[in-house]
Design a protein around this motif. Structure first.
Motif, mmCIF file in Angstrom:
data_model
loop_
_atom_site.group_PDB
_atom_site.id
_atom_site.type_symbol
_atom_site.label_atom_id
_atom_site.label_comp_id
_atom_site.label_asym_id
_atom_site.label_seq_id
_atom_site.Cartn_x
_atom_site.Cartn_y
_atom_site.Cartn_z
ATOM 1 N N LEU A 8 40.371 27.292 39.890
ATOM 2 C CA LEU A 8 39.453 27.573 41.002
ATOM 3 C C LEU A 8 38.544 28.772 40.676
ATOM 4 O O LEU A 8 37.311 28.654 40.661
ATOM 5 C CB LEU A 8 40.269 27.842 42.273
ATOM 6 C CG LEU A 8 39.473 28.123 43.537
ATOM 7 C CD1 LEU A 8 38.642 26.905 43.938
ATOM 8 C CD2 LEU A 8 40.414 28.502 44.684
ATOM 9 N N ASN A 10 38.646 30.893 37.826
ATOM 10 C CA ASN A 10 38.475 31.234 36.401
ATOM 11 C C ASN A 10 38.834 32.698 36.122
ATOM 12 O O ASN A 10 38.263 33.340 35.236
ATOM 13 C CB ASN A 10 37.044 30.913 35.912
ATOM 14 C CG ASN A 10 36.883 30.954 34.381
ATOM 15 O OD1 ASN A 10 35.835 31.294 33.870
ATOM 16 N ND2 ASN A 10 37.912 30.624 33.644
ATOM 17 N N ILE A 11 39.799 33.224 36.913
ATOM 18 C CA ILE A 11 40.277 34.577 36.594
ATOM 19 C C ILE A 11 41.800 34.618 36.397
ATOM 20 O O ILE A 11 42.313 35.645 35.960
ATOM 21 C CB ILE A 11 39.871 35.624 37.663
ATOM 22 C CG1 ILE A 11 40.339 35.208 39.048
ATOM 23 C CG2 ILE A 11 38.375 35.882 37.625
ATOM 24 C CD1 ILE A 11 40.233 36.347 40.073
ATOM 25 N N CYS A 12 42.508 33.549 36.728
ATOM 26 C CA CYS A 12 43.967 33.566 36.531
ATOM 27 C C CYS A 12 44.412 32.442 35.592
ATOM 28 O O CYS A 12 44.721 32.673 34.420
ATOM 29 C CB CYS A 12 44.705 33.434 37.870
ATOM 30 S SG CYS A 12 44.384 34.800 39.014
ATOM 31 N N ARG A 13 44.464 31.205 36.091
ATOM 32 C CA ARG A 13 45.090 30.129 35.321
ATOM 33 C C ARG A 13 44.278 29.666 34.117
ATOM 34 O O ARG A 13 44.814 29.539 33.012
ATOM 35 C CB ARG A 13 45.399 28.935 36.238
ATOM 36 C CG ARG A 13 46.463 29.249 37.270
ATOM 37 C CD ARG A 13 46.507 28.233 38.389
ATOM 38 N NE ARG A 13 45.313 28.306 39.215
ATOM 39 C CZ ARG A 13 45.039 27.498 40.224
ATOM 40 N NH1 ARG A 13 45.884 26.519 40.518
ATOM 41 N NH2 ARG A 13 43.936 27.656 40.930
ATOM 42 N N TYR A 44 33.227 32.424 43.051
ATOM 43 C CA TYR A 44 33.499 33.733 43.672
ATOM 44 C C TYR A 44 33.540 34.875 42.667
ATOM 45 O O TYR A 44 33.248 36.018 42.994
ATOM 46 C CB TYR A 44 34.871 33.781 44.363
ATOM 47 C CG TYR A 44 35.331 32.575 45.119
ATOM 48 C CD1 TYR A 44 34.519 31.943 46.053
ATOM 49 C CD2 TYR A 44 36.631 32.097 44.925
ATOM 50 C CE1 TYR A 44 34.990 30.851 46.751
ATOM 51 C CE2 TYR A 44 37.104 31.006 45.640
ATOM 52 C CZ TYR A 44 36.273 30.380 46.541
ATOM 53 O OH TYR A 44 36.742 29.308 47.230
ATOM 54 N N PRO A 124 48.590 31.624 41.152
ATOM 55 C CA PRO A 124 49.374 32.871 41.245
ATOM 56 C C PRO A 124 48.619 33.988 41.966
ATOM 57 O O PRO A 124 49.156 35.080 42.140
ATOM 58 C CB PRO A 124 49.568 33.247 39.767
ATOM 59 C CG PRO A 124 48.293 32.783 39.112
ATOM 60 C CD PRO A 124 47.843 31.547 39.879
ATOM 61 N N TYR A 126 47.670 34.929 44.975
ATOM 62 C CA TYR A 126 48.158 35.640 46.164
ATOM 63 C C TYR A 126 49.631 36.038 46.063
ATOM 64 O O TYR A 126 50.207 36.528 47.023
ATOM 65 C CB TYR A 126 47.920 34.793 47.423
ATOM 66 C CG TYR A 126 46.442 34.622 47.705
ATOM 67 C CD1 TYR A 126 45.690 35.690 48.190
ATOM 68 C CD2 TYR A 126 45.803 33.418 47.450
ATOM 69 C CE1 TYR A 126 44.331 35.546 48.418
ATOM 70 C CE2 TYR A 126 44.438 33.264 47.684
ATOM 71 C CZ TYR A 126 43.722 34.330 48.168
ATOM 72 O OH TYR A 126 42.380 34.206 48.388
HETATM 73 P P1 4NP Z 1 42.602 30.881 39.565
HETATM 74 O O1 4NP Z 1 43.174 31.780 40.756
HETATM 75 O O2 4NP Z 1 41.986 29.664 40.192
HETATM 76 O O3 4NP Z 1 43.815 30.560 38.770
HETATM 77 O O4 4NP Z 1 41.603 31.745 38.826
HETATM 78 C C1 4NP Z 1 42.418 32.165 41.866
HETATM 79 C C2 4NP Z 1 41.552 33.214 41.771
HETATM 80 C C3 4NP Z 1 40.837 33.619 42.884
HETATM 81 C C4 4NP Z 1 40.988 32.951 44.081
HETATM 82 C C5 4NP Z 1 41.841 31.874 44.160
HETATM 83 C C6 4NP Z 1 42.545 31.481 43.059
HETATM 84 N N1 4NP Z 1 40.277 33.386 45.217
HETATM 85 O O5 4NP Z 1 40.450 32.796 46.292
HETATM 86 O O6 4NP Z 1 39.482 34.330 45.127
#
Ligand code: 4NP
Length: 160
Positions: A8, A10-13, A44, A124, A126
């Motif tokens: 979602l 692009n900062i974690c998974r 975001y 991950p 939250y």
């Molecule tokens: P990601 O995690 O999809 O693994 O990078 C998230 C990062 C930010 C948000 C949700 C999931 N967010 O809602 O800001």
């Protein structure tokens, strides 16, 4: 072969997937034959580095993702990548919705390469640090499966 990991934000998974898979590739014969990138279905966090918890957890496993920068999925990705791998069903649905009718890229769940695991990589963002460790465990297993699958593809195309 070009592989794009998608989650979602692009900062974690997906940056973690990129780092884990690139490290595995570097130690394999396929090394330079595969290009890897990651992107988010949401914009975001565009331009930001990965979440500091993701950077720390990856670093504990010898994977440096600190220099990556978040970007959103672009329409051109559907032409430029051979394989687009989603972290969960929601991102898979979004990719399928956006893909052009003549899309040549294969779009699927990343965890399909680790059939004994869950289908989705849990978000991950939250949660606590433990969530990031669990994500990396899953990414390491799926990366092994993906590498094996690309290796089979590569030997099949070289043989024919
Ligand atoms: P990601 O995690 O999809 O693994 O990078 C998230 C990062 C930010 C948000 C949700 C999931 N967010 O809602 O800001």
């Amino acid at each position: 072969m070009r592989v794009l990991f998608v989650c979602l934000g692009n900062i974690c998974r997906s940056p973690s997937a990129q780092g884990v898979f690139e490290k595995l590739l570097a130690s394999s014969e396929l090394g330079s034959d595969v290009a890897v990138d990651s992107a988010g279905t949401a914009d975001y966090h565009v331009g930001k580095p990965p979440d500091r918890r993701a950077i720390a957890a990856a670093s504990r496993r010898g994977v440096d993702i600190s220099t990556l920068s978040a970007r959103a999925v672009a329409d051109s990705d559907f032409a430029e990548f051979d394989l687009i791998l989603a972290a969960d069903h929601s991102n898979l649905q979004e990719l399928l919705r956006r893909a052009p009718a003549d899309c040549a890229a294969k779009i699927r769940l990343f965890m399909s390469y680790a059939p004994n695991d869950g289908e989705e990589i849990p978000d991950p963002y939250y949660g606590g640090d433990q969530g990031f460790e669990g994500v990396l465990d899953m990414l390491e297993r799926a990366s092994q499966g993906l590498l094996a699958s690309l290796g089979e593809y590569s030997s099949a195309t070289t043989a024919s």
